[in-house]
Design an enzyme around this catalytic site. Structure first.
Site, PDB file in Angstrom:
ATOM      1  N   HIS A 147       1.001  -1.118  -0.082  1.00  0.00           N
ATOM      2  CA  HIS A 147       0.195   0.064  -0.096  1.00  0.00           C
ATOM      3  C   HIS A 147       1.007   1.228   0.109  1.00  0.00           C
ATOM      4  CE1 HIS A 147      -3.634  -2.018   1.654  1.00  0.00           C
ATOM      5  NE2 HIS A 147      -3.504  -2.573   0.654  1.00  0.00           N
ATOM      6  N   TYR A 190      -9.410   4.368   2.621  1.00  0.00           N
ATOM      7  CA  TYR A 190     -10.240   3.155   3.182  1.00  0.00           C
ATOM      8  C   TYR A 190     -11.483   3.356   3.363  1.00  0.00           C
ATOM      9  CZ  TYR A 190      -5.737   1.166   4.054  1.00  0.00           C
ATOM     10  OH  TYR A 190      -4.542   0.204   3.753  1.00  0.00           O
ATOM     11  N   GLU A 223       0.838   1.642   7.776  1.00  0.00           N
ATOM     12  CA  GLU A 223       1.373   2.387   7.152  1.00  0.00           C
ATOM     13  C   GLU A 223       2.059   3.749   7.328  1.00  0.00           C
ATOM     14  OE1 GLU A 223      -2.215   2.222   4.304  1.00  0.00           O
ATOM     15  OE2 GLU A 223      -1.790   0.057   4.140  1.00  0.00           O
TER      16      GLU A 223
END
Length: 165
Positions: free
Chosen positions: A85, A95, A137
């Site tokens: 990602h 998201y 992330e």
């Protein structure tokens, strides 16, 4: 974000029934998601054509649902997904788009068996996984930014020279 006991209970109770339909759900999901052309940039077109991406997502959803009360079992999968990602510059706001399209695909594929309680449980679970990935992330983005010469996001480069090797 910790999942509520109700969400865990709902997902555990329905995971085995959802699993055989996971491929149909994710195929439906990508059809919906790609109605927004900007989302297509995050995905390998060859993997889409060959069905690998929908199958990978189906496998991830089933693994997550099957381990909803033991997320430690996913400790190797989360870093792999987070690195992919980050390489594609997936951001937290993406998201919600994924959530909305996935929930619509679940409802469309499974129909009336998706009661409001089931929908709420799965919705919370999807956003819970999103939170796990967003956190992982962010750690990677912060590490890249903190390195000497590091940065966050896209950055232009100029090729100064080329040589045959």
């Amino acid at each position: 974000m910790a999942l509520s006991p109700n969400a865990i209970s709902v997902v555990k109770a329905t995971a085995a029934a959802v699993a055989p339909h996971a491929g149909a759900i994710t195929t439906n999901f990508y059809g919906r998601l790609f109605q927004n052309p900007a989302m297509y940039t995050f995905f390998n077109k060859a993997n889409q054509r060959k069905g690998r991406q929908p199958q990978a997502l189906a496998d991830a959803v089933v693994a997550y649902a099957s381990n909803i009360d033991n997320l430690g079992a996913l400790k190797h999968a989360v870093p792999l997904m987070a690195h992919k990602h980050c390489a594609l510059h997936v951001l937290p706001e993406h998201y919600q788009i994924v959530h909305d399209n996935l929930m619509d695909a679940i409802g469309d594929t499974l129909g009336d068996v998706v009661t409001p309680e089931i929908a709420q449980g799965w919705s919370e679970a999807v956003m819970g996984l999103a939170g796990i990935l967003i956190d992982a992330e962010e750690t990677l983005y912060s590490q890249a930014e903190a390195r000497e010469g590091g940065w966050r996001g896209f950055r232009g480069f100029t090729v100064a020279s080329k040589r045959v090797v």
